[in-house]
Design a protein around this motif. Structure first.
Motif, PDB file in Angstrom:
ATOM      1  N   GLU A   8     -26.811  57.891 -28.651  1.00  0.00           N
ATOM      2  CA  GLU A   8     -26.118  57.971 -29.946  1.00  0.00           C
ATOM      3  C   GLU A   8     -24.742  58.600 -29.783  1.00  0.00           C
ATOM      4  OE1 GLU A   8     -28.430  59.558 -33.228  1.00  0.00           O
ATOM      5  OE2 GLU A   8     -30.274  59.111 -32.135  1.00  0.00           O
ATOM      6  N   ALA A   9     -24.655  59.615 -28.918  1.00  0.00           N
ATOM      7  CA  ALA A   9     -23.369  60.258 -28.679  1.00  0.00           C
ATOM      8  C   ALA A   9     -22.370  59.278 -28.081  1.00  0.00           C
ATOM      9  CB  ALA A   9     -23.545  61.457 -27.748  1.00  0.00           C
ATOM     10  N   LEU A  10     -22.839  58.439 -27.153  1.00  0.00           N
ATOM     11  CA  LEU A  10     -21.980  57.432 -26.545  1.00  0.00           C
ATOM     12  C   LEU A  10     -21.438  56.470 -27.591  1.00  0.00           C
ATOM     13  CD1 LEU A  10     -20.776  55.857 -24.176  1.00  0.00           C
ATOM     14  CD2 LEU A  10     -22.994  54.707 -23.930  1.00  0.00           C
ATOM     15  N   LYS A  11     -22.298  56.015 -28.493  1.00  0.00           N
ATOM     16  CA  LYS A  11     -21.872  55.071 -29.521  1.00  0.00           C
ATOM     17  C   LYS A  11     -20.796  55.674 -30.419  1.00  0.00           C
ATOM     18  CE  LYS A  11     -26.177  52.398 -29.707  1.00  0.00           C
ATOM     19  NZ  LYS A  11     -27.356  52.007 -30.532  1.00  0.00           N
ATOM     20  N   VAL A  12     -20.962  56.963 -30.751  1.00  0.00           N
ATOM     21  CA  VAL A  12     -19.952  57.622 -31.582  1.00  0.00           C
ATOM     22  C   VAL A  12     -18.639  57.744 -30.820  1.00  0.00           C
ATOM     23  CG1 VAL A  12     -19.327  59.746 -32.794  1.00  0.00           C
ATOM     24  CG2 VAL A  12     -21.682  58.885 -32.919  1.00  0.00           C
ATOM     25  N   LEU A  13     -18.699  58.182 -29.575  1.00  0.00           N
ATOM     26  CA  LEU A  13     -17.478  58.345 -28.783  1.00  0.00           C
ATOM     27  C   LEU A  13     -16.739  57.027 -28.610  1.00  0.00           C
ATOM     28  CD1 LEU A  13     -18.597  60.890 -26.040  1.00  0.00           C
ATOM     29  CD2 LEU A  13     -16.784  61.218 -27.728  1.00  0.00           C
ATOM     30  N   LYS A  14     -17.479  55.939 -28.446  1.00  0.00           N
ATOM     31  CA  LYS A  14     -16.850  54.626 -28.286  1.00  0.00           C
ATOM     32  C   LYS A  14     -16.091  54.207 -29.534  1.00  0.00           C
ATOM     33  CE  LYS A  14     -19.540  51.420 -26.788  1.00  0.00           C
ATOM     34  NZ  LYS A  14     -20.813  50.666 -26.646  1.00  0.00           N
ATOM     35  N   ARG A  15     -16.460  54.758 -30.675  1.00  0.00           N
ATOM     36  CA  ARG A  15     -15.781  54.399 -31.920  1.00  0.00           C
ATOM     37  C   ARG A  15     -14.540  55.242 -32.185  1.00  0.00           C
ATOM     38  NH1 ARG A  15     -18.937  52.612 -37.037  1.00  0.00           N
ATOM     39  NH2 ARG A  15     -16.867  51.657 -37.186  1.00  0.00           N
ATOM     40  N   VAL A  16     -14.442  56.424 -31.525  1.00  0.00           N
ATOM     41  CA  VAL A  16     -13.288  57.294 -31.765  1.00  0.00           C
ATOM     42  C   VAL A  16     -12.448  57.519 -30.508  1.00  0.00           C
ATOM     43  CG1 VAL A  16     -14.348  58.490 -33.718  1.00  0.00           C
ATOM     44  CG2 VAL A  16     -14.731  59.350 -31.409  1.00  0.00           C
ATOM     45  N   ARG A  17     -12.770  56.822 -29.423  1.00  0.00           N
ATOM     46  CA  ARG A  17     -12.006  56.919 -28.172  1.00  0.00           C
ATOM     47  C   ARG A  17     -11.852  55.518 -27.583  1.00  0.00           C
ATOM     48  NH1 ARG A  17     -12.653  61.306 -30.030  1.00  0.00           N
ATOM     49  NH2 ARG A  17     -13.236  63.259 -28.994  1.00  0.00           N
ATOM     50  N   ASP A  18     -10.886  55.385 -26.679  1.00  0.00           N
ATOM     51  CA  ASP A  18     -10.869  54.212 -25.813  1.00  0.00           C
ATOM     52  C   ASP A  18     -12.106  54.284 -24.932  1.00  0.00           C
ATOM     53  OD1 ASP A  18      -8.453  53.393 -26.861  1.00  0.00           O
ATOM     54  OD2 ASP A  18      -7.280  54.494 -25.371  1.00  0.00           O
ATOM     55  N   GLU A  19     -12.597  53.113 -24.473  1.00  0.00           N
ATOM     56  CA  GLU A  19     -13.883  53.079 -23.773  1.00  0.00           C
ATOM     57  C   GLU A  19     -13.885  53.921 -22.508  1.00  0.00           C
ATOM     58  OE1 GLU A  19     -14.985  49.042 -23.215  1.00  0.00           O
ATOM     59  OE2 GLU A  19     -15.410  48.690 -25.330  1.00  0.00           O
ATOM     60  N   ALA A  20     -12.811  53.857 -21.729  1.00  0.00           N
ATOM     61  CA  ALA A  20     -12.759  54.635 -20.496  1.00  0.00           C
ATOM     62  C   ALA A  20     -12.785  56.131 -20.791  1.00  0.00           C
ATOM     63  CB  ALA A  20     -11.502  54.268 -19.704  1.00  0.00           C
ATOM     64  N   CYS A  21     -12.059  56.528 -21.814  1.00  0.00           N
ATOM     65  CA  CYS A  21     -12.036  57.947 -22.201  1.00  0.00           C
ATOM     66  C   CYS A  21     -13.396  58.394 -22.708  1.00  0.00           C
ATOM     67  CB  CYS A  21     -10.978  58.182 -23.274  1.00  0.00           C
ATOM     68  SG  CYS A  21      -9.288  57.902 -22.723  1.00  0.00           S
ATOM     69  N   ALA A  22     -14.096  57.500 -23.404  1.00  0.00           N
ATOM     70  CA  ALA A  22     -15.424  57.837 -23.922  1.00  0.00           C
ATOM     71  C   ALA A  22     -16.380  58.175 -22.787  1.00  0.00           C
ATOM     72  CB  ALA A  22     -15.973  56.682 -24.752  1.00  0.00           C
ATOM     73  N   VAL A  23     -16.316  57.405 -21.690  1.00  0.00           N
ATOM     74  CA  VAL A  23     -17.176  57.644 -20.533  1.00  0.00           C
ATOM     75  C   VAL A  23     -16.884  59.011 -19.929  1.00  0.00           C
ATOM     76  CG1 VAL A  23     -17.769  56.884 -18.219  1.00  0.00           C
ATOM     77  CG2 VAL A  23     -17.355  55.202 -20.013  1.00  0.00           C
ATOM     78  N   VAL A  24     -15.611  59.267 -19.676  1.00  0.00           N
ATOM     79  CA  VAL A  24     -15.217  60.525 -19.039  1.00  0.00           C
ATOM     80  C   VAL A  24     -15.623  61.706 -19.906  1.00  0.00           C
ATOM     81  CG1 VAL A  24     -13.248  61.918 -18.297  1.00  0.00           C
ATOM     82  CG2 VAL A  24     -13.303  59.464 -17.788  1.00  0.00           C
ATOM     83  N   GLU A  25     -15.347  61.609 -21.203  1.00  0.00           N
ATOM     84  CA  GLU A  25     -15.631  62.735 -22.095  1.00  0.00           C
ATOM     85  C   GLU A  25     -17.134  62.961 -22.245  1.00  0.00           C
ATOM     86  OE1 GLU A  25     -14.402  64.321 -26.549  1.00  0.00           O
ATOM     87  OE2 GLU A  25     -13.168  62.839 -25.502  1.00  0.00           O
ATOM     88  N   LEU A  26     -17.898  61.888 -22.346  1.00  0.00           N
ATOM     89  CA  LEU A  26     -19.349  62.033 -22.465  1.00  0.00           C
ATOM     90  C   LEU A  26     -19.913  62.751 -21.249  1.00  0.00           C
ATOM     91  CD1 LEU A  26     -22.007  61.415 -23.959  1.00  0.00           C
ATOM     92  CD2 LEU A  26     -22.136  59.316 -22.608  1.00  0.00           C
ATOM     93  N   ASN A  27     -19.490  62.362 -20.060  1.00  0.00           N
ATOM     94  CA  ASN A  27     -19.996  63.000 -18.850  1.00  0.00           C
ATOM     95  C   ASN A  27     -19.580  64.467 -18.774  1.00  0.00           C
ATOM     96  OD1 ASN A  27     -21.413  60.810 -17.720  1.00  0.00           O
ATOM     97  ND2 ASN A  27     -19.504  59.909 -16.982  1.00  0.00           N
TER      98      ASN A  27
END
Length: 483
Positions: A225-244
């Motif tokens: 769920e956190a990944l899905k939210v991050l993908k909506r408020v970040r660019d996809e590459a940034c979402a990956v880095v930030e989630l990790n």
């Protein structure tokens, strides 16, 4: 979940992501909806500035100066407890859900204040309204800070401050319109208070469609769920880095016990943050800003304006507050937090001194009311353009993820208690020692605030929340006051 798993999830959901708003637009939507909590904060604290003049009349609630202070400050006392409760509830149930519940309390309490038959009932419902205001003052900035990318965090979180001052301006404006057009109508103050019902409805309906904070979701183990939210408020590459990055920090803290006040008190670096956070919250209040926010109309009436003229003149404080906050949002991208805060405190302290001096020497002059108005406007310009945005931004940034709700709730509690003290005492001070001595007292508070910020305030500009945590943990070897 490792980086490869995250990448696969992104690829599987790629078509879904493209059908949605761009990250920037979606983040803007989130900020607009959630900061209706800030708008209610501003309106409910500002509407008393004007409404008191009418509810104090003998044929209405017949308030003495002390009872006026209770009506104004009962909300602030409630807000202190609402801040503590709001922090804990947002940690347990989520930022989004907590804001949704707060909208219901805003709605019911606003109705209660509007229909209050006597001062005791008014004070009781103002206290309940304060619970919602305090909860919003903690939860909304935290929610925005956790939703925002590092490069936009200052601007996004400060939008809540913009909505607070917008709410105050709307309160001043509606007070002026209703007070001048229908001032002779009994109970006009009830209409002033009832307007707060509308943004409460907007906040509740809007939050039904908003996502939960990705950092809270990670803390609860809801990685997908956190990944899905991050993908909506970040660019996809940034979402990956930030989630990790978030997940690594959460994993490192997973073995620790549930956050508590006791842990804050016994851990040196967290105790230091608690001290700084409490100081920042109190600094915001001891300069006397909310004496102007809550009693600006009375100050102007005391200076020589008629009631109707004071209501109109007080809207100038609202206009300059909104304008200055917009300027302050631009400054956040150019200057460090410490520098902006020190500029604001220096200028507001100087302005308080001028109000005291002019009140002692020029009070018999025909231009004196306009002189005091110019000083309150100048004060609000530097307060809302420099000091206020930094206060709420810093309190939302400094605590680590696991302690953010309880930590911010604690420091905001002390801020609201200081606010309550100012709100309760100001009418009595104005009556007993006069305008000049009251503002000299605030100027002394401003001097103490400048010393505190110069010595203790860290610099948070340009650092992720996780980088800040590392800096604070190593404060003995890293000077957190430097960029």
């Amino acid at each position: 979940m490792n980086s490869q798993d995250v990448t696969m999830d992104i690829q599987n959901d790629e078509s879904e992501t493209h059908s949605r708003q761009t990250p920037r637009k979606y983040l803007r939507t989130i900020a607009i909806i959630s900061t209706f909590g800030g708008l209610l904060f501003g309106y409910d604290t500002g509407v008393v500035n004007g409404a008191l003049l009418f509810m104090s009349r003998p044929d209405q609630l017949n308030l003495t100066p002390f009872m006026e202070g209770l009506v104004a400050s009962s909300l602030l006392f409630g807000a202190a407890f609402g801040a503590v409760m709001g922090g804990r509830l947002s940690d347990k149930y989520g930022r989004r859900k907590n804001i949704l519940w707060l909208s219901i309390v805003f709605f019911l309490a606003a109705l209660g204040c509007t229909l209050a038959p006597n001062s005791e009932t008014m004070i009781a419902f103002r206290f309940v309204l304060g619970l919602a205001v305090g909860g919003a003052s903690v939860t909304v900035p935290t929610y925005l800070a956790e939703m925002s990318p590092v490069e936009e965090r200052g601007r996004v979180v400060t939008q809540n401050e913009l909505m607070i001052v917008t709410g105050q301006f709307l309160a001043f404006l509606m007070n002026a319109i209703l007070g001048n057009v229908y001032g002779s109508v009994g109970g006009i103050w009830r209409y002033m208070l009832s307007i707060a019902v509308v943004p409460a409805v907007v906040l509740g309906l809007g939050m039904l469609m908003m996502p939960e904070s990705p950092r809270w979701l990670v803390a609860k183990g809801k990685i997908t769920e956190a990944l899905k939210v991050l993908k909506r408020v970040r660019d996809e590459a940034c979402a990956v880095v930030e989630l990790n990055e978030i997940k690594e920090l959460a994993d490192a803290e997973a073995h620790l016990e549930k956050a508590s006040i006791k842990e804050i008190a016994v851990t040196p670096w967290i105790r230091r943050l608690l001290f700084i956070g409490i100081g920042v919250g109190i600094v915001q209040q001891i300069t006397g800003v909310n004496a102007i926010n809550y009693y600006g109309t009375q100050i102007l009436e005391n200076a020589g304006f008629t009631v109707q003229a004071a209501l109109i003149a007080n809207t100038a404080n609202g206009v300059i507050s909104v304008t200055a906050t917009l300027v302050g949002m631009c400054l956040l991208g150019r200057l460090g937090r410490r520098k902006i805060f020190l500029i604001g405190l220096t200028m507001t302290t100087i302005t308080q001194c001028f109000i005291g001096i002019f009140s002692m020497t020029l009070s018999d002059q025909p231009y004196f009311p306009y002189l005091i108005l110019s000083m309150t406007v100048t004060f609000m310009a530097f307060q809302q353009g420099c000091s206020a945005p930094i206060t709420w931004l810093m309190m939302s940034e400094i605590f680590p993820l696991r302690l953010r709700g309880v930590g911010m709730g604690t420091v905001v509690f002390f801020s609201w208690i200081a606010n309550f003290t100012v709100g309760l005492c100001f009418p009595v001070l104005l009556t007993s020692i006069g305008l000049s001595q009251t503002f000299f007292t605030f100027a002394f508070g401003g001097l103490m605030a400048i010393f505190f910020v110069a010595k203790w305030l860290p610099e948070t500009k340009g650092r992720t929340l996780e980088q800040l945590e590392h800096c604070f943990q190593n404060y003995k070897t890293i000077d957190c006051r430097k960029l």
